[in-house]
Design an enzyme around this catalytic site. Sequence first.
Site, PDB file in Angstrom:
ATOM      1  N   LYS A 192      -9.509   2.598  -2.231  1.00 24.26           N
ATOM      2  CA  LYS A 192      -9.830   1.949  -0.839  1.00 24.26           C
ATOM      3  C   LYS A 192     -11.112   2.206  -0.491  1.00 24.26           C
ATOM      4  CE  LYS A 192      -7.202   1.962   3.519  1.00 24.26           C
ATOM      5  NZ  LYS A 192      -5.820   2.065   4.179  1.00 24.26           N
TER       6      LYS A 192
ATOM      7  N   GLU B 218       0.701  -1.128   0.019  1.00 27.54           N
ATOM      8  CA  GLU B 218       0.027  -0.009   0.066  1.00 27.54           C
ATOM      9  C   GLU B 218       0.994   1.194  -0.008  1.00 27.54           C
ATOM     10  OE1 GLU B 218      -2.151   0.581   3.583  1.00 27.54           O
ATOM     11  OE2 GLU B 218      -3.641   1.797   2.798  1.00 27.54           O
TER      12      GLU B 218
ATOM     13  N   CYS C 214      -5.802  -2.613   2.129  1.00 22.36           N
ATOM     14  CA  CYS C 214      -5.342  -2.644   3.634  1.00 22.36           C
ATOM     15  C   CYS C 214      -6.661  -2.848   4.387  1.00 22.36           C
ATOM     16  CB  CYS C 214      -4.437  -1.387   4.162  1.00 22.36           C
ATOM     17  SG  CYS C 214      -3.785  -1.823   5.825  1.00 22.36           S
TER      18      CYS C 214
HETATM   19  N1  LIG Z   1      -3.317   1.189   6.049  1.00 23.78           N
HETATM   20  C1  LIG Z   1      -4.347   0.795   6.828  1.00 23.78           C
HETATM   21  O1  LIG Z   1      -5.323   0.659   6.582  1.00 23.78           O
HETATM   22  N2  LIG Z   1      -3.824   0.352   8.195  1.00 23.78           N
HETATM   23  C2  LIG Z   1      -5.138   0.125   9.048  1.00 23.78           C
HETATM   24  C3  LIG Z   1      -4.781  -0.748  10.336  1.00 23.78           C
HETATM   25  C4  LIG Z   1      -5.000  -2.472   9.795  1.00 23.78           C
HETATM   26  O2  LIG Z   1      -5.979  -2.417   9.048  1.00 23.78           O
HETATM   27  O3  LIG Z   1      -4.253  -2.961  10.380  1.00 23.78           O
END
Ligand SMILES: NC(=O)NCCC(=O)O
Length: 383
Positions: free
Chosen positions: A195, A118, A232
């Site tokens: 996203k 990401e 993510c």
């Molecule tokens: N980049 C992101 O969405 N991180 C959030 C934390 C997670 O989903 O573990």
Amino acid sequence: MAGALESLESCLERHIPPEELAEVKRILYGGEARKLDLPTAALSAAQEKDFELQGYGFEAAPEQLRRPRIVRVGLIQNKLPLPTDTAVAVQVAALHRRIEDMVGVAAMCGVNIVCFQEAWTMPFAFCTREKLPWTEFAESAEDGPTTKFCQELAKKYNMVVVSPILERDELHGGILWNTAVVISNSGALLGKSRKNHIPRVGDFNESTYYMEGNTGHPVFQTQFGTIAVNICYGRHHPLNWLMYSMNGAEIIFNPSATIGSLSEALWPIEARNAAIANHCFTCPINRVGTEYYKNAFTSGDGGKAHHELGHFYGSSYVAAPDGSRTPGLSRTQDGLLVAEMDLNLCRQVSDKWNFKMTGRYEMYAEKLAEAIQPFFIPNIIKE
Ligand SMILES: NC(=O)NCCC(=O)O
């Protein structure tokens, strides 16, 4: 130190008695993954460039009417090569060089589709809540320098490239999105997927920068199979995975940036469960290392201001529809994971377990439509 354990798998290999290890792997991982015989030149290049290279294969049963549909995917996880206060253009150039080296090795290993982590062209700086210089890393998904760079890689290696970036959307007032750009092996831009779920947890202050995506659940038909990108935090939302699967995704990439203290216990479960539940392959990828920010930031938890978000624990892996999975890449080092899969396994597992057939989607759709209404009355039976 959070990053000290190299990988769960190396720890198991060291400490489980050999006569019990196979059974432990069967229970934990669905079996001993078949190791791919990767070219010596690729292994030497990876060693020389200082990154881990692992390769595993998933089998499907032979069929009479369909030929095997073998595809090799490459998952790349990496640290920042330069400190976060280096000039923006210099950081981006260094990341391009690092990825170019790693994709070169992926090509030697016969990879057909590669996916990066990401926001791969930048520090994961959203913890700071500062706008500059971080917003300067944003680029056009259509014709930004990173997309052009990936198009060259795609053409050179005949490889589909999934490139998750911070997108600047000039068509709509120059706003930002967290976007995966998908480039065909011909070098043509296939499209983009934004996203859908933006975290509001811990120091992941991403809603300060961009909003929930508006591209829905696109699936991209490539020469090597149908693919989707669940970025993510979408990993925590089973319905998000489901919708990509409903649109026909056979492989769902999950480019991520997440830290040990927050999510490491969830990491091996969520994407693997999604592969099982949706009869598809899933490919979660996490960055590695600890990123340092010159200006201290607070976490809104009464604690002192600090300079680091936490340790990104890597551990990228591939899960198959039958629930088996590869070992994870290192928790501390850059790495390339090559996974060979026969996409026929998706339908074979679907025919066996029938989750798509037995899913009561019409019932869920009807009840969900009711549940989101402001005056919804939950169906609770009381004495
Ligand atoms: N980049 C992101 O969405 N991180 C959030 C934390 C997670 O989903 O573990």
